[in-house]
Design a protein around this motif. Structure first.
Motif, PDB file in Angstrom:
ATOM      1  N   ILE A  15       0.689  -0.878   0.042  1.00  0.00           N
ATOM      2  CA  ILE A  15       0.151  -0.213  -0.247  1.00  0.00           C
ATOM      3  C   ILE A  15       0.652   1.098  -0.163  1.00  0.00           C
ATOM      4  CG2 ILE A  15      -1.608   1.246   1.482  1.00  0.00           C
ATOM      5  CD1 ILE A  15      -2.472  -1.858   2.370  1.00  0.00           C
ATOM      6  N   THR A  18      -0.810   7.205   2.028  1.00  0.00           N
ATOM      7  CA  THR A  18      -1.460   8.205   1.370  1.00  0.00           C
ATOM      8  C   THR A  18      -1.219   9.972   1.719  1.00  0.00           C
ATOM      9  OG1 THR A  18      -2.904   8.075   2.980  1.00  0.00           O
ATOM     10  CG2 THR A  18      -3.889   7.418   1.077  1.00  0.00           C
ATOM     11  N   VAL A  47       4.801  -7.185  15.225  1.00  0.00           N
ATOM     12  CA  VAL A  47       2.868  -6.506  15.684  1.00  0.00           C
ATOM     13  C   VAL A  47       3.212  -4.557  16.058  1.00  0.00           C
ATOM     14  CG1 VAL A  47       0.654  -6.331  16.382  1.00  0.00           C
ATOM     15  CG2 VAL A  47       2.227  -7.891  16.371  1.00  0.00           C
ATOM     16  N   ASN A  57      -1.238   5.579  10.629  1.00  0.00           N
ATOM     17  CA  ASN A  57      -1.852   4.529   9.215  1.00  0.00           C
ATOM     18  C   ASN A  57      -0.677   4.392   8.421  1.00  0.00           C
ATOM     19  OD1 ASN A  57      -4.949   5.437   8.592  1.00  0.00           O
ATOM     20  ND2 ASN A  57      -4.113   7.421   7.414  1.00  0.00           N
ATOM     21  N   PRO A  59       0.390   1.601  10.175  1.00  0.00           N
ATOM     22  CA  PRO A  59       1.027   0.248  10.606  1.00  0.00           C
ATOM     23  C   PRO A  59       0.564  -0.221   9.213  1.00  0.00           C
ATOM     24  CG  PRO A  59      -0.162   1.116  12.246  1.00  0.00           C
ATOM     25  CD  PRO A  59       0.072   1.810  11.360  1.00  0.00           C
ATOM     26  N   GLY A  60       0.180   0.332   8.010  1.00  0.00           N
ATOM     27  CA  GLY A  60      -1.477  -0.329   6.810  1.00  0.00           C
ATOM     28  C   GLY A  60       0.207  -0.281   6.213  1.00  0.00           C
ATOM     29  N   PHE A  61       1.365   0.499   6.039  1.00  0.00           N
ATOM     30  CA  PHE A  61       2.635   0.622   4.772  1.00  0.00           C
ATOM     31  C   PHE A  61       3.494   0.139   5.417  1.00  0.00           C
ATOM     32  CE2 PHE A  61       0.427   5.015   5.765  1.00  0.00           C
ATOM     33  CZ  PHE A  61      -0.422   4.833   4.893  1.00  0.00           C
ATOM     34  N   ASN A  63       4.900  -4.333   6.235  1.00  0.00           N
ATOM     35  CA  ASN A  63       4.767  -5.592   5.987  1.00  0.00           C
ATOM     36  C   ASN A  63       5.397  -6.403   7.116  1.00  0.00           C
ATOM     37  OD1 ASN A  63       4.635  -8.025   5.167  1.00  0.00           O
ATOM     38  ND2 ASN A  63       7.002  -8.468   4.369  1.00  0.00           N
ATOM     39  N   ALA A  64       4.214  -5.744   8.016  1.00  0.00           N
ATOM     40  CA  ALA A  64       3.838  -6.889   9.548  1.00  0.00           C
ATOM     41  C   ALA A  64       2.702  -6.686  10.045  1.00  0.00           C
ATOM     42  CB  ALA A  64       4.674  -6.082  10.108  1.00  0.00           C
ATOM     43  N   TYR A  65       2.468  -7.279  11.177  1.00  0.00           N
ATOM     44  CA  TYR A  65       0.962  -7.339  11.564  1.00  0.00           C
ATOM     45  C   TYR A  65       0.457  -6.072  12.136  1.00  0.00           C
ATOM     46  CZ  TYR A  65       0.947 -12.944  11.840  1.00  0.00           C
ATOM     47  OH  TYR A  65       1.350 -13.508  11.058  1.00  0.00           O
ATOM     48  N   GLY A  66      -0.166  -5.649  11.744  1.00  0.00           N
ATOM     49  CA  GLY A  66      -0.943  -4.418  12.318  1.00  0.00           C
ATOM     50  C   GLY A  66      -2.285  -4.657  13.451  1.00  0.00           C
ATOM     51  N   PHE A  67      -2.407  -3.532  14.010  1.00  0.00           N
ATOM     52  CA  PHE A  67      -3.557  -3.756  14.469  1.00  0.00           C
ATOM     53  C   PHE A  67      -3.812  -1.629  14.847  1.00  0.00           C
ATOM     54  CE2 PHE A  67      -7.340  -2.843  17.570  1.00  0.00           C
ATOM     55  CZ  PHE A  67      -7.398  -4.544  17.170  1.00  0.00           C
ATOM     56  N   HIS A  68      -4.727  -1.359  14.186  1.00  0.00           N
ATOM     57  CA  HIS A  68      -5.327  -0.261  13.917  1.00  0.00           C
ATOM     58  C   HIS A  68      -5.977  -0.218  14.324  1.00  0.00           C
ATOM     59  CE1 HIS A  68      -5.394   3.392  10.524  1.00  0.00           C
ATOM     60  NE2 HIS A  68      -5.705   3.623  11.934  1.00  0.00           N
ATOM     61  N   GLY A  69      -6.279   0.535  15.786  1.00  0.00           N
ATOM     62  CA  GLY A  69      -7.376   0.608  16.591  1.00  0.00           C
ATOM     63  C   GLY A  69      -8.045   1.932  16.723  1.00  0.00           C
TER      64      GLY A  69
END
Lengths: 291, 577
Positions: A15, A18, A47, A57, A59-61, A63-69
């Motif tokens: 991704i 943005t 993580v 935003n 974590p989405g960028f 390549n690892a586990y993400g938790f967008h809380g």
């Protein structure tokens, strides 16, 4: 066996960020990619949690586990993940509004725990995603959408707060000095205990005062000075430098007991690996305690 | 005919040792093979105030703590006066006659006074003021013809961990009180028919909830202290060495539930417990669990609201709060356990539902259910642990779809650390990979697809949950509808009504969301309907009407903070039929 070096590219997700062109957060993202590659931590063992905001935003960028809380709750999520699986490298991320405003309580209490997580705050002294209101680190008098007559509050000092709250790796980075930022993040990740990396990460859209140039005119690296990172009092004194000279680098570092290291229920290894039928095996004994 | 049941009330101020006196008597009864139920009515004070513990015991199963009392142990003059009006004719008051001088004008004629000259009784033993409770209790054991050795055993276990000398003093006090009662107090006609070969477990609802979570394999419990949920925290931390559970007191309820969601995301069965105010702080994260499809069990032990409300009093006022917890629509389950045993089973079931459907499950207890003690017969330890579909590796070259579109809406979960399953869980709307769609482009097609995927779970949850069951004669003149902790008291009221030739049946509802199947079918055949709820507005009654269109005819609502008494339900029914 020769371990193949892990390339920085392997930590990039598919991704595209943005963020606005020139946003300080790009350097933080690059810093995380670089630090993970240098430390050769496998993607599947990382993580990254975040709250809400432009920087959350991130974590989405990776390549690892993400938790967008939720807004402000990046740290409690990270605390829970670490307690559940101490084998994971846990990074909490977010902005100044997220961590020093709505989530300030969790910031202080996570540091008191000295839990082994790394907290990277992209501090731009403004609310970006909500289009330019005052943040907890905005300067007194700053004109913003929510403070047209000037902000009437003084800024939170996250470095000083961290120092007096029990964090054991307290540092500041600057997005305008990417190499220094990468190594600061790398050292933070290697540190056992709560690590703070407060990053001066300019918002090119809504903060026209604290710009790259404004910081360049002021920042200096603590590593170039004779700063003793074992000296808490000296670190506190450095944390008050702001107006004309702004230190970046490691203010303080200490080896202290960690929450996850001392928690009695974690002495047999990560919680997630423990058998589920422990309770069933002691059920009769537990019921007898009620008679 | 001798009485085969007894109701004891211990009245005093906070700090007088009422709870430990009640607990000791509960253990004496349970180790005599008796059933019991005890309720502690207290105030939010650590010293002083007006508190009492009422315990009812007998050989048969006990469904309520009773209304009028056979024996009153009054620990101070004020409580003597306040409680004596609730003593049945022929009942008795035990009191320390060194401290309490009854005014004979205000004592009902048919109440028997049993003065205990504590200083005289204990003249060779000790002078600790708390010993008066032990004197009263051992006197009562004598009056009820119970075995004093059982009381000795209870006291030995209680003080066993403390000092030997303290235990020795207490054993002497028991003997002195027992002997005094035998020689000086009148006989009472009680035969509780004890069986000393039976030892019944006595649990509070909170202990049963905690115990159930240990059996369910919960490894992370997080809470912030709040009455009446705190004793779950106390129970679980006391057991944590044995159970291997991380029990964490966090800085606030927002942190509590977010930590638990983090822990569950990482693969650990996780639970939180609170009351209405703390639950309010958790609501945003309940939606987060729904959106990120992270299993979580949330206990809300309800107390009187709104706001701080009645901190130490019971109410069923949070049903709408639980239904409406968090913005937007997401799949969820709300369960209200009815009894101590049901607390245990409901928690195990809640963990299984949470894991199988990757949803938040809310468990609504209340102060009465959470804190009252009750004897139970047995518990089943053979329940299965259903963790749902879990991905343990991904060898394919395809990217892992954490939120894969499936027929039942459940997508196989992977825990961090599993090879080739990296994904993002996001509170933002996302696609089947977990990538947030607001960062790609606002995509109404994906939004609808993922929303439908999540909401499809509800149909399968509904199918899995059992329908309601009507208890009692199908053609009864009245159907009483209830939920949660009122099951027992309604049950007892109906038994008494049936003995008085009133024909009443009982529809108790356990699953509130999704609302249990079969309610309308049963109620539409009822001759008349009455709903019993411990709240002001009749929240279940409104929910039934909203979900089924059925309007219940009559209501009995109670919101004074005290639990229902059977008599209140009986009176209402007798007005109706």
């Amino acid at each position: 066996m020769v371990v193949e070096p892990i390339k920085i590219e392997e930590y990039k997700s598919e991704i595209t960020p943005t963020w606005c062109p020139g946003c300080g957060d790009f350097a933080v993202l690059r810093g995380i990619h670089t630090a993970l590659a240098r430390l050769k931590i496998k993607s599947e063992n990382v993580v990254i949690s975040s709250g809400i905001g432009c920087s959350s935003n991130l974590p989405g960028f990776v390549n690892a586990y993400g938790f967008h809380g939720l807004h402000g709750r990046s740290l409690p999520i990270a605390n829970g993940i670490k307690l559940a699986n101490t084998d994971l490298t846990v990074i909490a991320t977010g902005g100044d509004g997220d961590g020093y405003g709505i989530g300030l309580g969790h910031f202080i209490h996570s540091m008191r725990r000295n839990i082994d997580i790394t907290y990277i705050v992209m501090n731009n002294q403004i609310y970006g995603l909500t289009t330019g209101q005052a943040s907890p680190t905005s300067e007194r008098g700053m004109l913003t959408k929510s403070t047209p007559s000037g902000l009437l509050e003084v800024p939170v000092n996250p470095i000083a707060l961290a120092l007096i709250s029990g964090a054991t790796y307290v540092s500041r980075g600057f997005s305008g000095n990417a190499d220094h930022l990468s190594s600061t993040i790398e050292n933070a990740l290697s540190h056992k205990g709560f690590s703070l990396v407060d990053v001066l990460s300019p918002c090119v859209t809504y903060n026209k005062i604290q710009t790259y140039q404004w910081f360049r005119d002021r920042v200096y690296t603590l590593e170039d000075e004779e700063h003793d990172t074992n000296d808490l009092k000296q670190a506190i004194s450095k944390s008050y430098e702001w107006e004309s000279k702004i230190p970046i680098g490691v203010f303080y570092k200490a080896d202290k007991p960690t929450y996850d290291g001392d928690e009695p229920a974690l002495q047999d290894g990560p919680l997630v690996n423990q058998p589920l039928d422990t309770g069933k095996n002691i059920a009769k004994q537990l019921l007898d305690e009620f008679t | 005919m001798p009485k085969n049941e007894v109701v004891l009330r211990v009245g005093g101020a906070a700090g007088d040792g009422i709870a430990s006196t009640g607990e000791s008597f509960a253990k004496i009864c349970s180790r005599s093979g008796l059933h019991l139920l005890a309720y502690n009515s207290y105030q939010s004070v650590i010293r002083g105030g007006f508190i009492y513990l009422q315990l009812r015991a007998g050989r048969e199963k006990i469904y309520s703590h009773g209304n009028k009392v056979d024996f009153l142990i009054a620990l101070n003059p004020l409580e003597f006066q306040r409680n004596i009006v609730d003593v049945v004719p022929g009942g008795a008051v035990l009191y320390n006659s060194d401290k309490i001088k009854p005014d004979s004008d205000t004592i009902p004629k048919d109440v028997i006074l049993c003065p205990l000259p504590v200083n005289e009784i204990l003249k060779d033993i000790g002078r600790n003021p708390i010993l008066q409770n032990t004197v009263a209790l051992s006197s009562l054991v004598q009056l009820l013809n119970l075995d004093v050795d059982v009381m000795n055993g209870v006291i030995r276990d209680y003080f066993g961990k403390k000092k030997q000398s303290v235990m020795d003093i207490n054993l002497k006090v028991i003997e002195a009180g027992y002997d005094y009662a035998k020689s000086n107090l009148p006989d009472f006609d009680f035969d509780l028919n004890p069986d000393y070969n039976i030892k019944r477990p006595v649990l509070t609802g909170n202990q049963a909830l905690g115990f159930g979570s240990i059996i369910a394999g919960c490894k992370f419990y997080c809470a912030y202290p709040m009455t009446p949920a705190s004793s779950i925290l106390h129970y679980l931390i006391a057991q944590s060495k044995k159970s291997g559970m991380v029990v964490k007191q966090a800085e606030d309820e927002i942190s509590v539930i977010n930590m638990a969601i983090g822990s569950s995301f990482a693969g650990v069965r996780s639970m939180v417990g609170t009351s209405g105010g703390g639950f309010a702080l958790m609501t945003e994260a309940i939606g987060l669990a729904g959106q990120t499809e992270t299993p979580i069990v949330v206990i809300n032990s309800m107390r009187g609201g709104p706001s701080t409300g009645l901190p130490t009093k019971t109410e069923q006022g949070d049903l709408f709060q639980a239904i409406g917890a968090s913005q937007g629509d997401f799949p969820k389950v709300i369960i209200a356990p009815s009894t101590i045993e049901d607390c245990y089973y409901s928690i195990i079931e809640s963990f299984n539902l949470a894991d199988q459907f990757q949803i938040p499950v809310m468990v609504l207890s209340d102060l009465f259910l959470s804190e009252h003690m009750e004897s139970i017969v047995d518990l089943d330890f053979n329940s299965t642990i259903e963790r749902g579909e879990i991905v343990t590796s991904n060898d394919s070259d395809k990217l892992y779809k954490r939120f894969k579109y499936t027929d039942n809406g459940v997508s196989p979960r992977a825990f961090p650390g599993t090879s080739n399953t990296v994904f993002q869980a996001s509170s933002d709307e996302h696609d089947d990979y977990g990538n947030i769609i607001s960062d790609v482009f606002t995509d109404s097609e994906t939004r609808i697809k993922i929303m439908l995927k999540r909401m499809r779970k509800m149909k399968f949850i509904e199918e899995q949950l059992p329908p309601v069951k009507l208890e009692g004669p199908v053609d009864a003149d009245l159907t009483i509808v209830s939920w949660g902790s009122t099951y027992n008291v309604v049950h007892e009221a109906i038994q008494i009504l049936q003995n008085n030739s009133k024909s009443v049946n009982h529809l108790h509802i356990k699953y509130l969301v999704p609302l249990q199947k079969g309610i309308k079918e049963i109620l539409s055949k009822s001759k008349d309907t009455l709903i019993v709820e411990a709240n002001y507005s009749g929240q279940l009654s409104k929910l039934i009407s909203m979900e089924t269109g059925f309007q219940i005819n009559h209501t009995l609502f109670k919101y004074d903070g005290e639990p229902f008494y059977p008599e209140q339900i009986i009176d209402k029914v007798e007005d109706l039929i």
